[in-house]
Design an enzyme around this catalytic site. Sequence first.
Site, PDB file in Angstrom:
ATOM      1  N   ASN A  35       0.815  -1.276   0.008  1.00  0.00           N
ATOM      2  CA  ASN A  35       0.057  -0.137  -0.148  1.00  0.00           C
ATOM      3  C   ASN A  35       0.896   1.290  -0.036  1.00  0.00           C
ATOM      4  OD1 ASN A  35       0.490  -0.475   2.886  1.00  0.00           O
ATOM      5  ND2 ASN A  35      -0.981  -1.948   2.328  1.00  0.00           N
ATOM      6  N   GLY A  52      -7.134  -4.186  -0.808  1.00  0.00           N
ATOM      7  CA  GLY A  52      -7.125  -5.181  -1.707  1.00  0.00           C
ATOM      8  C   GLY A  52      -7.518  -5.103  -3.228  1.00  0.00           C
ATOM      9  N   SER A  80      -6.661   1.031   2.836  1.00  0.00           N
ATOM     10  CA  SER A  80      -5.954  -0.083   3.089  1.00  0.00           C
ATOM     11  C   SER A  80      -5.886  -0.414   4.534  1.00  0.00           C
ATOM     12  CB  SER A  80      -4.383   0.423   2.954  1.00  0.00           C
ATOM     13  OG  SER A  80      -3.661  -0.452   3.254  1.00  0.00           O
ATOM     14  N   SER A  81      -5.932  -1.718   4.874  1.00  0.00           N
ATOM     15  CA  SER A  81      -6.121  -2.277   6.034  1.00  0.00           C
ATOM     16  C   SER A  81      -4.804  -1.674   6.949  1.00  0.00           C
ATOM     17  CB  SER A  81      -6.115  -3.601   6.156  1.00  0.00           C
ATOM     18  OG  SER A  81      -5.162  -4.272   5.406  1.00  0.00           O
ATOM     19  N   GLU A  82      -3.861  -1.271   6.106  1.00  0.00           N
ATOM     20  CA  GLU A  82      -2.715  -0.890   7.098  1.00  0.00           C
ATOM     21  C   GLU A  82      -2.750   0.567   7.441  1.00  0.00           C
ATOM     22  OE1 GLU A  82      -0.975  -2.997   8.557  1.00  0.00           O
ATOM     23  OE2 GLU A  82      -0.878  -4.602   7.315  1.00  0.00           O
ATOM     24  N   HIS A 101       4.514   0.430   1.464  1.00  0.00           N
ATOM     25  CA  HIS A 101       4.735  -0.846   2.219  1.00  0.00           C
ATOM     26  C   HIS A 101       4.612  -1.952   1.183  1.00  0.00           C
ATOM     27  CE1 HIS A 101       3.881  -4.348   4.516  1.00  0.00           C
ATOM     28  NE2 HIS A 101       2.651  -4.354   4.158  1.00  0.00           N
ATOM     29  N   HIS A 103       5.817  -6.174   0.064  1.00  0.00           N
ATOM     30  CA  HIS A 103       6.385  -7.517   0.591  1.00  0.00           C
ATOM     31  C   HIS A 103       7.583  -8.042  -0.261  1.00  0.00           C
ATOM     32  CE1 HIS A 103       1.952  -8.219   2.382  1.00  0.00           C
ATOM     33  NE2 HIS A 103       2.308  -7.376   2.793  1.00  0.00           N
ATOM     34  N   HIS A 164       6.308 -10.553   7.436  1.00  0.00           N
ATOM     35  CA  HIS A 164       5.602  -9.835   6.776  1.00  0.00           C
ATOM     36  C   HIS A 164       5.877  -8.980   5.516  1.00  0.00           C
ATOM     37  CE1 HIS A 164       1.796  -7.030   7.256  1.00  0.00           C
ATOM     38  NE2 HIS A 164       2.120  -6.939   6.018  1.00  0.00           N
TER      39      HIS A 164
END
Length: 229
Positions: A35, A52, A80-82, A101, A103, A164
Amino acid sequence: MLFNYLDKYLGVAEEVVNTARYMFRTGLAHGTAGNVSARLSGGEGLLITPAGKNYGALSPEELCFVDWQGKVFSGNPGPSSELPLHLAAYFSRPDCKAVVHNHSTYASVLAVTRTDLPVIMDELTMVIGGGVKVAKYGFPGTQELALNFVEALGDKQAAILANHGMVAIGANLREAMVVCETVERVSRVFVEASRFGRVINIPDESYEHQRADFLRKKAHEKVQEAGVI
Ligand code: 13P
């Protein structure tokens, strides 16, 4: 909705979208992982990517505008969930104007082995201010993850999230992306070099010198922002 952010901040919204797309195109983000957000210069809050979403098809209209109380005013399907992680970065670091952010693969190798990235290359100090720490584990999207991240970030430009991924901050989105790319590249060098059984940090004097340069650059940015120069 308080105001249509696109009227005032279309350029920033496009930059957020382009950064998310770039991250996807270059393989730093996969699927819907990752995100991006940017602080709005007028102090209204931030723009953040929606939860998502596939970045390939993301448009500026779909971003979420969130104020400093965490209230969401627009965006599809929602932020975003973050979001707590992004808010924590902006609250704890006034110099932070953008958060990215992802991964990315080699940073994730360090995340799952819970291995800090030591100062093995000059660019780590010059771009990030030193080594990159792995934060204590926190469940994705939680306040705990956000606080653990802030603790590991300290006065650097990046931290790794245990099991993560990684998070980068910057004075703008371009800078935050350079931080992401630097963390990923040096993580890769570290992982590959570890096969030789011996990885050597840069000499202390070089570290001190580069760290002083980094702090000078930060101080200069602060003074510039205050409008003194
Ligand atoms: P969002 O799609 O909610 O932004 O979450 C992706 C992610 O990377 C969670 O850590």
